[in-house]
Design an enzyme around this catalytic site. Structure first.
Site, PDB file in Angstrom:
ATOM      1  N   LYS A  54       0.822  -1.231   0.028  1.00 11.67           N
ATOM      2  CA  LYS A  54      -0.108  -0.089   0.027  1.00 11.67           C
ATOM      3  C   LYS A  54       0.879   1.333  -0.110  1.00 11.67           C
ATOM      4  CE  LYS A  54      -3.402  -2.609   2.603  1.00 11.67           C
ATOM      5  NZ  LYS A  54      -4.298  -2.715   3.905  1.00 11.67           N
ATOM      6  N   GLN A  98      -3.725  -1.517  10.475  1.00 14.05           N
ATOM      7  CA  GLN A  98      -3.991  -2.785   9.724  1.00 14.05           C
ATOM      8  C   GLN A  98      -4.331  -3.573  10.702  1.00 14.05           C
ATOM      9  OE1 GLN A  98      -3.162  -3.207   6.678  1.00 14.05           O
ATOM     10  NE2 GLN A  98      -3.721  -5.366   6.704  1.00 14.05           N
ATOM     11  N   ASP A 121     -10.730   3.092   5.344  1.00 13.38           N
ATOM     12  CA  ASP A 121     -11.087   1.704   5.556  1.00 13.38           C
ATOM     13  C   ASP A 121     -12.400   1.422   5.709  1.00 13.38           C
ATOM     14  OD1 ASP A 121      -9.090  -0.367   5.541  1.00 13.38           O
ATOM     15  OD2 ASP A 121      -8.459   0.174   7.546  1.00 13.38           O
TER      16      ASP A 121
HETATM   17  N1  GUN Z   1      -6.526  -6.669   7.189  1.00 17.42           N
HETATM   18  C1  GUN Z   1      -7.031  -7.330   6.080  1.00 17.42           C
HETATM   19  N2  GUN Z   1      -7.651  -6.507   5.140  1.00 17.42           N
HETATM   20  C2  GUN Z   1      -7.663  -5.312   5.819  1.00 17.42           C
HETATM   21  C3  GUN Z   1      -8.017  -4.032   5.095  1.00 17.42           C
HETATM   22  O1  GUN Z   1      -8.884  -3.918   4.381  1.00 17.42           O
HETATM   23  N3  GUN Z   1      -7.728  -2.968   5.960  1.00 17.42           N
HETATM   24  C4  GUN Z   1      -7.194  -3.105   7.199  1.00 17.42           C
HETATM   25  N4  GUN Z   1      -7.012  -2.074   8.086  1.00 17.42           N
HETATM   26  N5  GUN Z   1      -6.442  -4.395   7.699  1.00 17.42           N
HETATM   27  C5  GUN Z   1      -6.844  -5.409   6.968  1.00 17.42           C
END
Ligand code: GUN
Length: 295
Positions: A54, A98, A121
Site C-alpha cells: 500500500k 492494519q 478503510d
Molecule cells: N486486514 C485485512 N484486510 C484489511 C483491510 O482492508 N484493512 C485493514 N486495515 N486491515 C486489513
C-alpha cells in the site's frame, strides 16, 4: 474454457489508479498533498507485506504516506492516543490501522476511534451505517468495494442475479452483501451468505450466477459446486505448506482455481484479481478524504 475468461484485476486497478492520479494532480495544483497514515502493531508477516504494498502504490500515485510501527506490547490506550493525534492533525487525510491487531487490543474500539472523515478503510460504525443505508457520502470498505468495481468494470451485471457470498466477516462478507443488495442498477442482486455453520453450502453455490469466496479456507470452492458459466471471484489469501516450494509454503485462494476455471464463465486469478483492487479503492478513498477535507 480457455484462459480468456480471466478477470484482470491488475489492469482494472490501473484504470482506477489513472483516475486517482488525476485527482491527486488537481489537489497538488492547489498545494494539497493527500496524506495517508498507516499504523501497524506487532510483526504479523502478512500485515508487513500488505502495508508495504500500500505504501509503494501510494508513492507511485503521488500520495504521501507514513507508517507508525508499534511493538506488539503496545497498550490499547497508547494506540488510541496515536489515532487521536492523527485525527487532530489537519495534514493527515486518511488513517489505516492494519488488522489483525494483537489479542489484547479491541479491534472495534480502535476502528471506532478513527475519525469517520479519515476512515479510508470504511470500518467506523458511522461508515458501516451509511453503507447499510445506501448513502453515498461515506467510505466503503476497500475489498468489497473493489470487488464491486471489478464486476462493474468487467461488464458483469448483478441486477437480479443470484449471488452467493462465502464468508460473513466484517471486512468482506457482510459489507459485500450490503453493497450488492442495494437498490441500484449496479447492485440489485439476490444475495445469500453462506458461512461455517451453513447447511447446503454446495447447493447454494450451484444455484449461483456469481460466487464471491471470502471465507479464508484454502481451495474451498470445488468444480462440482459451480454452475457452468458462473462468475467466480476469489478474495481468499491462504498460506499452505508445500514441500516442493522454495520457502516450504505457498499462497492459494479460497477457490480451487485449476478445477473451477474451465467451468466458470469469468473468474479472477489469484494473485492478480481482487488484491490490486483493494489497494486501488483504498487510494481512491484517500483522495476522496483529502478532497472533502479541503473543500
Ligand atoms: N486486514 C485485512 N484486510 C484489511 C483491510 O482492508 N484493512 C485493514 N486495515 N486491515 C486489513
Amino acid at each position: 474454457m480457455a484462459a480468456d475468461n480471466l478477470i484482470d484485476g491488475r489492469a482494472i486497478a490501473e484504470q482506477i489508479h489513472a483516475e486517482t492520479s488525476q485527482r491527486v494532480a488537481a489537489l497538488k495544483q492547489r498545494s494539497i498533498t493527500p496524506w495517508l497514515k498507516f499504523i501497524r502493531v506487532g510483526e504479523d508477516p502478512a500485515s508487513k507485506v500488505y502495508v508495504g504494498m500500500k505504501e509503494r502504490t501510494s508513492a507511485r500515485l503521488g500520495i504521501h504516506s507514513d507508517t507508525a510501527v508499534l511493538p506488539e506490547s503496545t497498550s490499547e490506550a497508547q494506540l488510541l492516543e496515536l489515532i487521536r493525534k492523527a485525527n487532530a492533525d489537519p495534514a493527515v487525510h486518511g488513517i489505516l490501522v492494519q488488522a489483525p491487531l494483537p489479542a489484547h487490543i479491541r479491534e472495534q474500539v480502535v476502528f471506532a476511534t478513527v475519525s469517520p472523515d479519515k476512515d479510508v478503510d470504511g470500518f467506523h460504525p458511522v461508515n458501516v451505517g451509511k453503507l447499510m443505508l445506501g448513502a453515498d457520502d461515506g467510505f466503503r470498505p476497500c475489498t468489497p468495494a473493489g470487488v464491486h468495481e471489478l464486476l462493474i468494470r468487467s461488464g458483469v451485471s448483478t441486477a437480479g442475479a443470484e449471488v452467493v457470498i462465502l464468508g460473513r466477516g466484517n471486512i468482506v462478507g457482510k459489507p459485500m452483501a450490503a453493497i450488492l443488495c442495494q437498490k441500484d442498477k449496479h447492485a440489485d442482486a439476490t444475495v445469500t451468505i453462506c458461512h461455517s455453520r451453513s447447511r447446503q453450502t454446495a447447493a447454494h453455490c450451484r444455484r449461483a450466477d456469481i460466487i464471491i469466496a471470502a471465507m479464508g479456507v484454502a481451495e474451498f470452492l470445488k468444480a462440482d459446486m459451480v454452475k457452468p458459466g458462473a462468475v467466480v471471484i476469489d478474495v481468499g489469501v491462504n498460506r499452505i505448506s508445500d514441500p516442493t516450494a522454495k520457502t516450504g509454503s505457498r499462497l492459494v485462494g479460497d477457490v480451487d482455481f485449476a478445477a473451477v476455471q474451465p467451468i466458470a464463465g469469468r473468474i479472477t486469478p489469484n494473485p492478480g484479481g481482487v488484491g490490486p483492487m483493494t489497494i486501488a479503492l483504498l487510494l481512491q478513498n484517500t483522495v476522496k478524504a483529502a478532497e472533502r477535507a479541503t473543500g
